[in-house]
Design a protein around this motif. Sequence first.
Motif, PDB file in Angstrom:
ATOM      1  N   ALA A   5      36.032  44.844  43.722  1.00 49.05           N
ATOM      2  CA  ALA A   5      36.513  43.462  43.798  1.00 49.05           C
ATOM      3  C   ALA A   5      35.372  42.476  44.005  1.00 49.05           C
ATOM      4  O   ALA A   5      35.609  41.271  44.124  1.00 49.05           O
ATOM      5  CB  ALA A   5      37.542  43.317  44.925  1.00 49.05           C
ATOM      6  N   ASP A   6      34.128  42.972  44.041  1.00 48.96           N
ATOM      7  CA  ASP A   6      32.945  42.117  44.204  1.00 48.96           C
ATOM      8  C   ASP A   6      33.024  41.231  45.442  1.00 48.96           C
ATOM      9  O   ASP A   6      32.805  40.012  45.377  1.00 48.96           O
ATOM     10  CB  ASP A   6      32.741  41.234  42.963  1.00 48.96           C
ATOM     11  CG  ASP A   6      32.070  41.988  41.828  1.00 48.96           C
ATOM     12  OD1 ASP A   6      31.242  42.878  42.113  1.00 48.96           O
ATOM     13  OD2 ASP A   6      32.383  41.699  40.659  1.00 48.96           O
ATOM     14  N   LEU A   7      33.304  41.831  46.574  1.00 50.44           N
ATOM     15  CA  LEU A   7      33.369  41.089  47.829  1.00 50.44           C
ATOM     16  C   LEU A   7      32.021  41.037  48.537  1.00 50.44           C
ATOM     17  O   LEU A   7      31.811  40.180  49.394  1.00 50.44           O
ATOM     18  CB  LEU A   7      34.398  41.731  48.768  1.00 50.44           C
ATOM     19  CG  LEU A   7      35.831  41.857  48.256  1.00 50.44           C
ATOM     20  CD1 LEU A   7      36.709  42.486  49.331  1.00 50.44           C
ATOM     21  CD2 LEU A   7      36.378  40.507  47.832  1.00 50.44           C
ATOM     22  N   LEU A   8      31.108  41.931  48.199  1.00 51.08           N
ATOM     23  CA  LEU A   8      29.861  42.091  48.927  1.00 51.08           C
ATOM     24  C   LEU A   8      28.666  41.752  48.051  1.00 51.08           C
ATOM     25  O   LEU A   8      28.708  41.894  46.827  1.00 51.08           O
ATOM     26  CB  LEU A   8      29.719  43.528  49.427  1.00 51.08           C
ATOM     27  CG  LEU A   8      30.863  44.087  50.282  1.00 51.08           C
ATOM     28  CD1 LEU A   8      30.726  45.594  50.430  1.00 51.08           C
ATOM     29  CD2 LEU A   8      30.881  43.415  51.655  1.00 51.08           C
ATOM     30  N   THR A   9      27.596  41.333  48.697  1.00 48.50           N
ATOM     31  CA  THR A   9      26.326  41.193  47.990  1.00 48.50           C
ATOM     32  C   THR A   9      25.728  42.585  47.804  1.00 48.50           C
ATOM     33  O   THR A   9      26.151  43.560  48.447  1.00 48.50           O
ATOM     34  CB  THR A   9      25.348  40.319  48.784  1.00 48.50           C
ATOM     35  OG1 THR A   9      24.996  40.996  50.001  1.00 48.50           O
ATOM     36  CG2 THR A   9      25.976  38.967  49.113  1.00 48.50           C
ATOM     37  N   SER A  10      24.742  42.686  46.959  1.00 49.86           N
ATOM     38  CA  SER A  10      24.090  43.983  46.729  1.00 49.86           C
ATOM     39  C   SER A  10      23.469  44.516  48.009  1.00 49.86           C
ATOM     40  O   SER A  10      23.537  45.726  48.292  1.00 49.86           O
ATOM     41  CB  SER A  10      23.009  43.837  45.646  1.00 49.86           C
ATOM     42  OG  SER A  10      23.566  43.434  44.422  1.00 49.86           O
ATOM     43  N   GLU A  11      22.873  43.628  48.800  1.00 52.40           N
ATOM     44  CA  GLU A  11      22.247  44.046  50.058  1.00 52.40           C
ATOM     45  C   GLU A  11      23.292  44.543  51.041  1.00 52.40           C
ATOM     46  O   GLU A  11      23.095  45.561  51.717  1.00 52.40           O
ATOM     47  CB  GLU A  11      21.458  42.884  50.670  1.00 52.40           C
ATOM     48  CG  GLU A  11      20.228  42.448  49.886  1.00 52.40           C
ATOM     49  CD  GLU A  11      20.573  41.634  48.645  1.00 52.40           C
ATOM     50  OE1 GLU A  11      21.750  41.195  48.531  1.00 52.40           O
ATOM     51  OE2 GLU A  11      19.684  41.423  47.811  1.00 52.40           O
ATOM     52  N   GLU A  12      24.417  43.819  51.154  1.00 48.97           N
ATOM     53  CA  GLU A  12      25.473  44.228  52.074  1.00 48.97           C
ATOM     54  C   GLU A  12      26.049  45.576  51.666  1.00 48.97           C
ATOM     55  O   GLU A  12      26.288  46.462  52.516  1.00 48.97           O
ATOM     56  CB  GLU A  12      26.580  43.167  52.099  1.00 48.97           C
ATOM     57  CG  GLU A  12      26.162  41.863  52.756  1.00 48.97           C
ATOM     58  CD  GLU A  12      27.206  40.781  52.611  1.00 48.97           C
ATOM     59  OE1 GLU A  12      27.178  39.813  53.405  1.00 48.97           O
ATOM     60  OE2 GLU A  12      28.063  40.880  51.695  1.00 48.97           O
ATOM     61  N   GLU A  13      26.285  45.752  50.375  1.00 54.46           N
ATOM     62  CA  GLU A  13      26.841  47.011  49.886  1.00 54.46           C
ATOM     63  C   GLU A  13      25.892  48.170  50.175  1.00 54.46           C
ATOM     64  O   GLU A  13      26.327  49.255  50.596  1.00 54.46           O
ATOM     65  CB  GLU A  13      27.127  46.915  48.394  1.00 54.46           C
ATOM     66  CG  GLU A  13      27.781  48.159  47.820  1.00 54.46           C
ATOM     67  CD  GLU A  13      28.151  47.990  46.361  1.00 54.46           C
ATOM     68  OE1 GLU A  13      28.504  49.010  45.731  1.00 54.46           O
ATOM     69  OE2 GLU A  13      28.102  46.852  45.861  1.00 54.46           O
TER      70      GLU A  13
END
Length: 260
Positions: free
Chosen positions: A29-37
């Motif tokens: 669902a694209d809730l996170l940034t790449s860094e957060e993920e």
Amino acid sequence: MKKLLCAIFLFTASILPVYGEETNVYDYADLLTSEEEAELNTEAQRLTEQYDCGIYILTIDDYQSLSYEVTRAAETFYSDMNLGVGEERNGTLLMLSMAERDYAIVSYGNKAHETFTDYGKEWMADQFLDAFGYDDWYGGFVDYLSAAEEMMGMESSGTPLDVDTDPERIQDRNTFNLISLFVIPLIITAGVMVYLCSRMRTARLGSEASEYIVPGSEHMTERYDIYTHTTVTRTKIPKDNDTGGTSINSGGFSSSSGKF
């Protein structure tokens, strides 16, 4: 790219296990940034390796593309992606479905069922729901992983989080027992003393004997009260159904769900 992969999964789930490197976080669902993920994935994999029980995160746009029921959709993803650790595929998945803001927690395998009890899943949800309510996705997932670590630590020590082992619940029960044993009797005693003192302040000596005679009683010669029986009425108090443990369905999953 993630939404495209999620769409492919919804129709041909069998091809997803070969996609990319092993991961514990599926943010379709694209809730996170790449860094957060990446940070969440690192932490989830650390917990998975430390406790031999998979910890997973999944976000999708709408669970109804997978199933008519949110927990069943999470179970479908867990099964088709072949998630879990060891022969029993022990693990727990938190899934968020954004269309109607639904969540589901599903667990599979004996170790996961012992760790994430029915009561424990509700406790876990309490840890992350506040953050999700404010659309703080990263913060909510951090709370989820922290709760999972605490629960797995308790299971490893031999006392899984449940109705009779929750420290906060035990403290509340002990506080109530203390109040029942000491505070309530003191309040009752104080009330009786106040009442007696108030009666004493209004009492006075009568100046004539007639003041001590109840009207009509001077004609009574003899009276007997004969005790025959006592009637007692009892009301059944229903028992607490919150008995603990883990409920497992026919598919081998235990689950909890709700709104965020």
